[in-house]
Design an enzyme around this catalytic site. Sequence first.
Site, PDB file in Angstrom:
ATOM      1  N   LYS A  69      -9.618  -7.137 -33.154  1.00  0.00           N
ATOM      2  CA  LYS A  69      -9.524  -7.523 -34.578  1.00  0.00           C
ATOM      3  C   LYS A  69      -9.056  -6.353 -35.047  1.00  0.00           C
ATOM      4  O   LYS A  69      -8.189  -6.178 -34.943  1.00  0.00           O
ATOM      5  CB  LYS A  69     -11.447  -7.325 -34.665  1.00  0.00           C
ATOM      6  CG  LYS A  69     -11.834  -6.368 -34.679  1.00  0.00           C
ATOM      7  CD  LYS A  69     -13.759  -5.808 -34.464  1.00  0.00           C
ATOM      8  CE  LYS A  69     -13.982  -4.584 -33.755  1.00  0.00           C
ATOM      9  NZ  LYS A  69     -15.313  -4.444 -33.899  1.00  0.00           N
ATOM     10  N   MET A 115      -1.324   7.816 -54.433  1.00  0.00           N
ATOM     11  CA  MET A 115      -1.248   6.388 -54.492  1.00  0.00           C
ATOM     12  C   MET A 115       0.286   5.808 -53.299  1.00  0.00           C
ATOM     13  O   MET A 115      -0.615   5.067 -51.967  1.00  0.00           O
ATOM     14  CB  MET A 115      -0.727   4.950 -55.028  1.00  0.00           C
ATOM     15  CG  MET A 115      -1.190   3.658 -54.784  1.00  0.00           C
ATOM     16  SD  MET A 115      -0.738   2.244 -56.671  1.00  0.00           S
ATOM     17  CE  MET A 115      -2.714   2.760 -57.299  1.00  0.00           C
ATOM     18  N   TYR A 160      -0.852  15.368 -59.494  1.00  0.00           N
ATOM     19  CA  TYR A 160      -1.993  14.578 -60.443  1.00  0.00           C
ATOM     20  C   TYR A 160      -2.765  16.149 -60.546  1.00  0.00           C
ATOM     21  O   TYR A 160      -3.271  16.524 -59.318  1.00  0.00           O
ATOM     22  CB  TYR A 160      -2.400  13.214 -59.988  1.00  0.00           C
ATOM     23  CG  TYR A 160      -1.651  12.124 -59.935  1.00  0.00           C
ATOM     24  CD1 TYR A 160      -0.644  11.986 -61.490  1.00  0.00           C
ATOM     25  CD2 TYR A 160      -1.131  11.571 -59.406  1.00  0.00           C
ATOM     26  CE1 TYR A 160       0.062  10.992 -61.392  1.00  0.00           C
ATOM     27  CE2 TYR A 160      -0.565  10.109 -59.775  1.00  0.00           C
ATOM     28  CZ  TYR A 160       0.215   9.805 -60.689  1.00  0.00           C
ATOM     29  OH  TYR A 160       1.326   8.798 -60.606  1.00  0.00           O
TER      30      TYR A 160
HETATM   31  C1  PLP Z   1     -15.402  -3.858 -32.261  1.00  0.00           C
HETATM   32  C2  PLP Z   1     -16.336  -3.672 -31.241  1.00  0.00           C
HETATM   33  C3  PLP Z   1     -16.085  -3.972 -30.158  1.00  0.00           C
HETATM   34  C4  PLP Z   1     -14.818  -3.075 -29.382  1.00  0.00           C
HETATM   35  O1  PLP Z   1     -15.148  -1.254 -29.768  1.00  0.00           O
HETATM   36  P1  PLP Z   1     -14.519  -0.230 -28.435  1.00  0.00           P
HETATM   37  O2  PLP Z   1     -15.619   0.687 -28.965  1.00  0.00           O
HETATM   38  O3  PLP Z   1     -13.249  -0.298 -30.025  1.00  0.00           O
HETATM   39  O4  PLP Z   1     -14.183  -0.515 -27.742  1.00  0.00           O
HETATM   40  C5  PLP Z   1     -16.742  -4.098 -28.723  1.00  0.00           C
HETATM   41  N1  PLP Z   1     -17.764  -5.201 -28.657  1.00  0.00           N
HETATM   42  C6  PLP Z   1     -17.897  -5.787 -30.558  1.00  0.00           C
HETATM   43  C7  PLP Z   1     -19.401  -6.454 -30.920  1.00  0.00           C
HETATM   44  C8  PLP Z   1     -17.466  -5.202 -31.266  1.00  0.00           C
HETATM   45  O5  PLP Z   1     -17.797  -5.382 -32.572  1.00  0.00           O
END
Ligand code: PLP
Length: 366
Positions: free
Chosen positions: A38, A308, A259
Amino acid sequence: MGKTKETVLEIHLPNLLDNFQVIKSKISSSTKVLAVVKAVAYGSNAVAIAKCLELAGVDYFAVAYVSEGIALRKEGIKTPILVLHPQIENLEKAIRYDLEPSMYSFRILNAFSKVVQQNSIRKYPVHLKFNTGLNRLGFNEMDIKALKKTFNQESLKLVSIFSHLAATEDPSETEFTKTQLAVFARISQHFDAAPLRHVLNTSGILNYPEAHYDMVRTGIGLYGFGNDPQFDKEFKPVLHLKTVISQIHTLNKGESLGYNRAFIATNTTKIATLPIGHADGISRQYGNGNGQVYIKSMPAKIIGNVCMDMLMVDVSTIDCEEGEEVIIIDDKTQTADSLAKQANTISYEILTALSERIQRKLIVKP
Ligand SMILES: *Cc1c(COP(=O)(O)O)cnc(C)c1O
């Protein structure tokens, strides 16, 4: 490997494969591995990471949203993809791209059953998510009876039941984690042996070997972190962020920098300006001496406010020139985890915040 001439995020695939083997070495050969890709594979390049792991024989992928799964299918990824947090709006698309949604509430279960029936599909693969104490997503233990009634076995096929733990990396929460695991064990007993059971993320795999079940879900481990100095040693950070010195200035005593004039030189100070800023994911929290980068293996503090598109570092004691390479994170000098600690955050946040603007470069040879 040549020195970088602009801001670049290197993705070291040999390290990824080594980390995959570390995870495999922790589990039995009958336990499947689900790779979490993800958020652009934790800020890297989801397609490149998925292709590499698919070749290496990973069993499953997970993404958070349907759009992330579609991006993988469009690039030819064939491995099953679990969508952890689908929205009702996208369920038709999930089917079109052969993505397996997590059913985490009656609302989404009913909506998905309807979509599947409307498309005259039989036994579409889905996963049931249970809440065992994270209180984020999922059915509760007491929903099981109603769930079994609602679950349409003609339209849907139950591939797995799973849960997510709140604090697997935290030794002071072992008791809580064990309670979550006990709830999951009880839930499992209500299902026959057919659906896969999975409950552990990376730190869970490392700290709770008794709960590996049929599959484990690893994200951060694949990218090189074990969330604990003892385990970090076994993993190799995959993402290395490098940049260059664009320009060097010398400030006289009393002159200000950047800044809001947040830095005032108390002595003659040599400053280097780097082409990376908060829009790239190096947040303003790193400014004013909180964070550092490395130039010629020497630490250089980030001073003044992070802009930025740029930030400035103090190179008064470093013999460096314009065009010199700068290490922000790698696997030796300073990791994403050690940089994260400088701003009271975690490696996950640093990696996933790295902007699309930063060029990704695949490193395929060790
Ligand atoms: C993101 C996620 C993981 C992965 O977790 P890590 O700590 O990166 O291994 C596993 N299960 C779910 C449901 C997640 O949302």
